[in-house]
Design a protein around this motif. Sequence first.
Motif, PDB file in Angstrom:
ATOM      1  N   THR A 105       0.820  -1.222   0.000  1.00 14.64           N
ATOM      2  CA  THR A 105       0.000   0.000   0.000  1.00 14.64           C
ATOM      3  C   THR A 105       0.848   1.264   0.000  1.00 14.64           C
ATOM      4  O   THR A 105       0.319   2.349  -0.243  1.00 14.64           O
ATOM      5  CB  THR A 105      -0.973   0.019   1.202  1.00 14.64           C
ATOM      6  N   ASP A 106       2.150   1.133   0.253  1.00 14.01           N
ATOM      7  CA  ASP A 106       3.033   2.301   0.244  1.00 14.01           C
ATOM      8  C   ASP A 106       3.663   2.574  -1.117  1.00 14.01           C
ATOM      9  O   ASP A 106       4.360   3.569  -1.293  1.00 14.01           O
ATOM     10  CB  ASP A 106       4.142   2.136   1.293  1.00 14.01           C
ATOM     11  N   LEU A 107       3.443   1.683  -2.095  1.00 15.02           N
ATOM     12  CA  LEU A 107       3.957   1.937  -3.440  1.00 15.02           C
ATOM     13  C   LEU A 107       3.198   3.097  -4.068  1.00 15.02           C
ATOM     14  O   LEU A 107       1.994   3.247  -3.849  1.00 15.02           O
ATOM     15  CB  LEU A 107       3.780   0.703  -4.326  1.00 15.02           C
ATOM     16  N   ASP A 108       3.910   3.910  -4.851  1.00 15.51           N
ATOM     17  CA  ASP A 108       3.205   4.967  -5.576  1.00 15.51           C
ATOM     18  C   ASP A 108       2.610   4.366  -6.855  1.00 15.51           C
ATOM     19  O   ASP A 108       2.864   3.202  -7.192  1.00 15.51           O
ATOM     20  CB  ASP A 108       4.107   6.175  -5.851  1.00 15.51           C
ATOM     21  N   GLU A 109       1.826   5.144  -7.573  1.00 21.59           N
ATOM     22  CA  GLU A 109       1.101   4.628  -8.737  1.00 21.59           C
ATOM     23  C   GLU A 109       2.048   4.086  -9.806  1.00 21.59           C
ATOM     24  O   GLU A 109       1.801   3.020 -10.385  1.00 21.59           O
ATOM     25  CB  GLU A 109       0.197   5.712  -9.331  1.00 21.59           C
ATOM     26  N   ALA A 110       3.137   4.789 -10.057  1.00 18.18           N
ATOM     27  CA  ALA A 110       4.094   4.341 -11.075  1.00 18.18           C
ATOM     28  C   ALA A 110       4.720   3.008 -10.678  1.00 18.18           C
ATOM     29  O   ALA A 110       4.911   2.120 -11.527  1.00 18.18           O
ATOM     30  CB  ALA A 110       5.180   5.396 -11.291  1.00 18.18           C
ATOM     31  N   GLN A 141       3.778 -10.405   2.850  1.00 18.42           N
ATOM     32  CA  GLN A 141       3.839  -9.122   3.541  1.00 18.42           C
ATOM     33  C   GLN A 141       4.072  -9.337   5.028  1.00 18.42           C
ATOM     34  O   GLN A 141       3.169  -9.716   5.760  1.00 18.42           O
ATOM     35  CB  GLN A 141       2.537  -8.346   3.316  1.00 18.42           C
ATOM     36  N   GLY A 142       5.303  -9.118   5.473  1.00 13.62           N
ATOM     37  CA  GLY A 142       5.679  -9.287   6.874  1.00 13.62           C
ATOM     38  C   GLY A 142       6.335 -10.630   7.122  1.00 13.62           C
ATOM     39  O   GLY A 142       6.093 -11.601   6.404  1.00 13.62           O
ATOM     40  N   ALA A 145       4.177 -13.671   7.588  1.00 14.92           N
ATOM     41  CA  ALA A 145       3.590 -14.192   6.353  1.00 14.92           C
ATOM     42  C   ALA A 145       4.616 -14.930   5.496  1.00 14.92           C
ATOM     43  O   ALA A 145       4.290 -15.395   4.413  1.00 14.92           O
ATOM     44  CB  ALA A 145       2.970 -13.052   5.548  1.00 14.92           C
ATOM     45  N   GLY A 146       5.845 -15.020   5.968  1.00 16.13           N
ATOM     46  CA  GLY A 146       6.864 -15.778   5.246  1.00 16.13           C
ATOM     47  C   GLY A 146       7.854 -14.953   4.467  1.00 16.13           C
ATOM     48  O   GLY A 146       8.668 -15.510   3.728  1.00 16.13           O
ATOM     49  N   ALA A 147       7.825 -13.634   4.607  1.00 21.01           N
ATOM     50  CA  ALA A 147       8.770 -12.790   3.869  1.00 21.01           C
ATOM     51  C   ALA A 147      10.173 -12.959   4.443  1.00 21.01           C
ATOM     52  O   ALA A 147      10.396 -12.711   5.619  1.00 21.01           O
ATOM     53  CB  ALA A 147       8.343 -11.335   3.927  1.00 21.01           C
ATOM     54  N   HIS A 152      11.736  -4.981   2.403  1.00 22.70           N
ATOM     55  CA  HIS A 152      11.763  -4.535   1.006  1.00 22.70           C
ATOM     56  C   HIS A 152      10.812  -5.419   0.206  1.00 22.70           C
ATOM     57  O   HIS A 152      11.107  -6.588  -0.047  1.00 22.70           O
ATOM     58  CB  HIS A 152      13.177  -4.609   0.429  1.00 22.70           C
ATOM     59  N   LEU A 153       9.712  -4.855  -0.167  1.00 19.65           N
ATOM     60  CA  LEU A 153       8.667  -5.568  -0.887  1.00 19.65           C
ATOM     61  C   LEU A 153       9.209  -6.221  -2.161  1.00 19.65           C
ATOM     62  O   LEU A 153      10.050  -5.643  -2.841  1.00 19.65           O
ATOM     63  CB  LEU A 153       7.571  -4.565  -1.245  1.00 19.65           C
ATOM     64  N   HIS A 154       8.725  -7.420  -2.465  1.00 18.14           N
ATOM     65  CA  HIS A 154       9.090  -8.103  -3.711  1.00 18.14           C
ATOM     66  C   HIS A 154       7.982  -9.084  -4.083  1.00 18.14           C
ATOM     67  O   HIS A 154       7.427  -9.747  -3.239  1.00 18.14           O
ATOM     68  CB  HIS A 154      10.445  -8.805  -3.599  1.00 18.14           C
ATOM     69  N   GLN A 155       7.680  -9.112  -5.376  1.00 13.31           N
ATOM     70  CA  GLN A 155       6.647 -10.002  -5.921  1.00 13.31           C
ATOM     71  C   GLN A 155       7.317 -11.276  -6.439  1.00 13.31           C
ATOM     72  O   GLN A 155       8.252 -11.212  -7.224  1.00 13.31           O
ATOM     73  CB  GLN A 155       5.923  -9.292  -7.074  1.00 13.31           C
ATOM     74  N   HIS A 156       6.830 -12.438  -5.996  1.00 18.13           N
ATOM     75  CA  HIS A 156       7.352 -13.726  -6.459  1.00 18.13           C
ATOM     76  C   HIS A 156       6.644 -14.147  -7.750  1.00 18.13           C
ATOM     77  O   HIS A 156       5.423 -14.039  -7.853  1.00 18.13           O
ATOM     78  CB  HIS A 156       7.120 -14.812  -5.402  1.00 18.13           C
ATOM     79  N   VAL A 157       7.428 -14.641  -8.705  1.00 15.33           N
ATOM     80  CA  VAL A 157       6.898 -15.235  -9.930  1.00 15.33           C
ATOM     81  C   VAL A 157       7.553 -16.618 -10.012  1.00 15.33           C
ATOM     82  O   VAL A 157       8.724 -16.744 -10.380  1.00 15.33           O
ATOM     83  CB  VAL A 157       7.243 -14.393 -11.181  1.00 15.33           C
ATOM     84  N   VAL A 158       6.791 -17.649  -9.624  1.00 14.58           N
ATOM     85  CA  VAL A 158       7.330 -19.008  -9.521  1.00 14.58           C
ATOM     86  C   VAL A 158       6.698 -19.893 -10.593  1.00 14.58           C
ATOM     87  O   VAL A 158       5.504 -20.181 -10.525  1.00 14.58           O
ATOM     88  CB  VAL A 158       7.063 -19.614  -8.124  1.00 14.58           C
ATOM     89  N   PRO A 159       7.484 -20.326 -11.588  1.00 17.44           N
ATOM     90  CA  PRO A 159       6.929 -21.228 -12.607  1.00 17.44           C
ATOM     91  C   PRO A 159       6.669 -22.609 -12.019  1.00 17.44           C
ATOM     92  O   PRO A 159       7.395 -23.061 -11.134  1.00 17.44           O
ATOM     93  CB  PRO A 159       8.020 -21.280 -13.675  1.00 17.44           C
ATOM     94  N   ARG A 160       5.619 -23.281 -12.541  1.00 15.86           N
ATOM     95  CA  ARG A 160       5.244 -24.617 -12.059  1.00 15.86           C
ATOM     96  C   ARG A 160       5.052 -25.564 -13.231  1.00 15.86           C
ATOM     97  O   ARG A 160       4.589 -25.154 -14.295  1.00 15.86           O
ATOM     98  CB  ARG A 160       3.948 -24.536 -11.252  1.00 15.86           C
ATOM     99  N   TRP A 161       5.394 -26.827 -13.026  1.00 17.44           N
ATOM    100  CA  TRP A 161       5.246 -27.875 -14.023  1.00 17.44           C
ATOM    101  C   TRP A 161       4.514 -29.064 -13.408  1.00 17.44           C
ATOM    102  O   TRP A 161       4.619 -29.283 -12.198  1.00 17.44           O
ATOM    103  CB  TRP A 161       6.608 -28.346 -14.529  1.00 17.44           C
TER     104      TRP A 161
END
Length: 196
Positions: A105-110, A141-142, A145-147, A152-161
């Motif tokens: 929620t602290d990220l700006d729009e860009a 987040q936090g 929650a497992g961070a 430092h916020l980061h989005q995970h992109v984990v491929p699955r097979w």
Amino acid sequence: MSSEPETPDGTAGRPAVEDARDFAGVPDDTQRLWTPHRMAYIGGENKPEDPHDDAQCPFCAAPKRTDEDALIVHRGKSAYVILNLYPYNAGHLLVCPYRHVSDYTDLDEAEVLEVAELTRTAMRVIREVSAPAGFNLGMNQGEVAGAGIAAHLHQHVVPRWPGDANFLPVVGRTKAIPILLADTRRLYADAWPELA
């Protein structure tokens, strides 16, 4: 004489208490992959002492290094894409804002727009290079929650097979990775589309 069956310890009516230590190493239906090298991550070997100090944050330090050294796949204007040093699956990427911010929620729009667009592009690149059947996407987040680096916020992109396992590797933090991180970084960086 009691009508209840006698338990192994000779007491009728009460089940015997089993000690789990008696079963260590006993074969069962669970196949285990022992990965003691992950103890460095679990023990916090590379975690900053003060996670709120930008100078100690690995996500603040990474953009100051070369792409190859830091495992950066792509640099955007307000966010970048980097391979996870402790991947849950081969090709596990992180989308990070450059700014040291912990809460979505602290990220700006860009930043919100670029994190979302880089996530979409990361999925396209991973599909082109690695042909996964699906993805796990998300932000922890936090710490609760497992961070691993909650500051430092980061989005995970984990491929699955199919057959790569179930969600347990994400929760249990144990996974065999068949390709070197440097090789994955190069493949994804080469496949990243050029901006017009």
